[in-house]
Design an enzyme around this catalytic site. Sequence first.
Site, PDB file in Angstrom:
ATOM      1  N   ASP A  29      -6.240   2.608  10.663  1.00 27.11           N
ATOM      2  CA  ASP A  29      -5.857   3.624   9.689  1.00 27.11           C
ATOM      3  C   ASP A  29      -7.136   4.348   9.270  1.00 27.11           C
ATOM      4  O   ASP A  29      -7.954   3.806   8.520  1.00 27.11           O
ATOM      5  CB  ASP A  29      -5.182   2.923   8.497  1.00 27.11           C
ATOM      6  N   LYS A  55      -6.450  14.834   3.296  1.00 28.02           N
ATOM      7  CA  LYS A  55      -7.658  14.191   2.747  1.00 28.02           C
ATOM      8  C   LYS A  55      -8.913  14.731   3.436  1.00 28.02           C
ATOM      9  O   LYS A  55     -10.026  14.453   3.017  1.00 28.02           O
ATOM     10  CB  LYS A  55      -7.585  12.674   2.929  1.00 28.02           C
ATOM     11  N   HIS A  98      -3.731  -0.131   2.571  1.00 26.44           N
ATOM     12  CA  HIS A  98      -2.833   0.743   1.816  1.00 26.44           C
ATOM     13  C   HIS A  98      -1.395   0.331   2.166  1.00 26.44           C
ATOM     14  O   HIS A  98      -1.142  -0.130   3.274  1.00 26.44           O
ATOM     15  CB  HIS A  98      -3.109   2.175   2.266  1.00 26.44           C
ATOM     16  N   CYS A 158      -1.810   2.199  -4.316  1.00 32.04           N
ATOM     17  CA  CYS A 158      -0.953   1.820  -3.176  1.00 32.04           C
ATOM     18  C   CYS A 158      -1.559   0.643  -2.422  1.00 32.04           C
ATOM     19  O   CYS A 158      -1.519   0.615  -1.178  1.00 32.04           O
ATOM     20  CB  CYS A 158      -0.718   2.985  -2.226  1.00 32.04           C
ATOM     21  N   GLN A 203      -9.165   7.397   5.297  1.00 32.27           N
ATOM     22  CA  GLN A 203     -10.346   7.613   4.449  1.00 32.27           C
ATOM     23  C   GLN A 203     -11.616   7.798   5.268  1.00 32.27           C
ATOM     24  O   GLN A 203     -12.659   8.150   4.707  1.00 32.27           O
ATOM     25  CB  GLN A 203     -10.539   6.415   3.493  1.00 32.27           C
TER      26      GLN A 203
HETATM   27  C1  LIG Z   1      -6.344   4.137   3.589  1.00 32.10           C
HETATM   28  C2  LIG Z   1      -5.108   4.981   3.404  1.00 32.10           C
HETATM   29  N1  LIG Z   1      -4.091   4.850   4.247  1.00 32.10           N
HETATM   30  C3  LIG Z   1      -2.973   5.575   4.125  1.00 32.10           C
HETATM   31  C4  LIG Z   1      -2.824   6.497   3.109  1.00 32.10           C
HETATM   32  C5  LIG Z   1      -1.550   7.287   3.017  1.00 32.10           C
HETATM   33  O1  LIG Z   1      -1.791   8.645   3.223  1.00 32.10           O
HETATM   34  P1  LIG Z   1      -0.577   9.661   3.314  1.00 32.10           P
HETATM   35  O2  LIG Z   1       0.122   9.563   1.984  1.00 32.10           O
HETATM   36  O3  LIG Z   1      -1.194  10.997   3.537  1.00 32.10           O
HETATM   37  O4  LIG Z   1       0.303   9.229   4.427  1.00 32.10           O
HETATM   38  C6  LIG Z   1      -3.844   6.650   2.187  1.00 32.10           C
HETATM   39  C7  LIG Z   1      -3.685   7.576   1.043  1.00 32.10           C
HETATM   40  O5  LIG Z   1      -4.161   7.337  -0.036  1.00 32.10           O
HETATM   41  C8  LIG Z   1      -5.032   5.874   2.341  1.00 32.10           C
HETATM   42  O6  LIG Z   1      -6.043   5.995   1.477  1.00 32.10           O
END
Ligand SMILES: Cc1ncc(COP(=O)(O)O)c(C=O)c1O
Length: 417
Positions: free
Chosen positions: A208, A234, A130, A374, A211
């Site tokens: 990260d 999430k 992401h 993203c 998910q």
């Molecule tokens: C794998 C992953 N990392 C990071 C994020 C970013 O999340 P946040 O906008 O809550 O910081 C997302 C959100 O879609 C994601 O799916």
Amino acid sequence: MTTSELSVAATGGLDVRGDFPILEREIAGHRLVYLDSSSTSQKPTAVLDALADFYRNHNANIHRGVYPLAQEADALFEGARERIAAFVNWPAANTIFTKNVTEAINLVAYSWGQTFLGAGDAVLITKMEHHSNIVPWQLATQATGAQLRYLDVGEDGTLSLAQLDAELARGDVKLLALTHVSNVLGTINPVEEIVRRAHGAGALALIDGAQAVPQLPVDLAAIDADFYAWTGHKALGPTGVGVLHARAELLEEMPPFLSGGDMIATVEAQQSTWNALPWKFEAGTSMIAQVVGLGAAVDYLDSLGMAAVHAHERGLTAYALERLSAIDGVRLFGPPAAEDRGAVISFALDGIHPHDVAELLSRSNVCIRASHHCAQPLMRRLGVNATARASFGPYNVAADVDALADAIAHAQEVFAG
Ligand SMILES: Cc1ncc(COP(=O)(O)O)c(C=O)c1O
């Protein structure tokens, strides 16, 4: 269909639609088919009640009050930290609240990255990240003269451990940062093995978990990463709260990221000293109600059992893969088997732009997302600008998959004219 009829159609063991009041909504005569949980999850009554209860009955600022209300707020906030840390098997003292996973990764990239990276070092990430796990590393490596390198993603949506070993063997990788579960492909990366290899090469590892935490049992003691970040909204929690779990010794030697109130021990005219962990990294008034709400979310997930959540969502994913692959003109991205992926399916329809797919599905209140998610480097790797994406939560049922498949077939008919 009534809620009980839908529940009869549920795949796997969970039957929790009734816990999510928003699912009672109808729009233009269509029931809500919410298939965008990878973007943000819906919230159970337990979380909504915890938020309302905090503001109605316990609202006060934390860490400075001696009166009973302030002490209640303190106990609720720090109690939630204990339960949130225990949920993923990590000590509360090195579990830090941020506003989302993006801020958690930025905390590491600025504080650790700008202090400990330098010319001759490399940060290794992957093409399935992401943007939150790409852009902070671009800025950190640009600021320090370090290099940013990428592991490729194979045709089956997986990473190559041989390429990982080859990159690590170059001897300059100081940090490996990768996603636990891909938000586009659904790939579940073997993070325990990957972290072991990174450590074997003397590199730190950041995962990260945005998910992963909402849908898998996650044991951070077993994964053994140096930094593990995730985001509350999430995982059935409110927006405005993210979590960074990190090794205490790293946090001790890292400078503060944001500064001001609450993160200090003493403030002199020209210099200050820092509060103990975790508060050294929590500047200003915290997101108190959101942390309390996230505490209720992990309690709720614990009551379902993460193994049951995972099994339920895997059942839905397997069923959706079966239904979608039976439709002509559907291209599916990511690992072919449901066992190898999380509860997300990216797809393309021949001759129909993903945005048109999402718009046509929304006419029957089937909520999917169409975008680059993203993950522009991954879109380039897949040779597309965008995909359509359906993703599941514990509240989805087999009838939601049927609604998706029917709406896709209908979209194809509309486009066929
Ligand atoms: C794998 C992953 N990392 C990071 C994020 C970013 O999340 P946040 O906008 O809550 O910081 C997302 C959100 O879609 C994601 O799916």
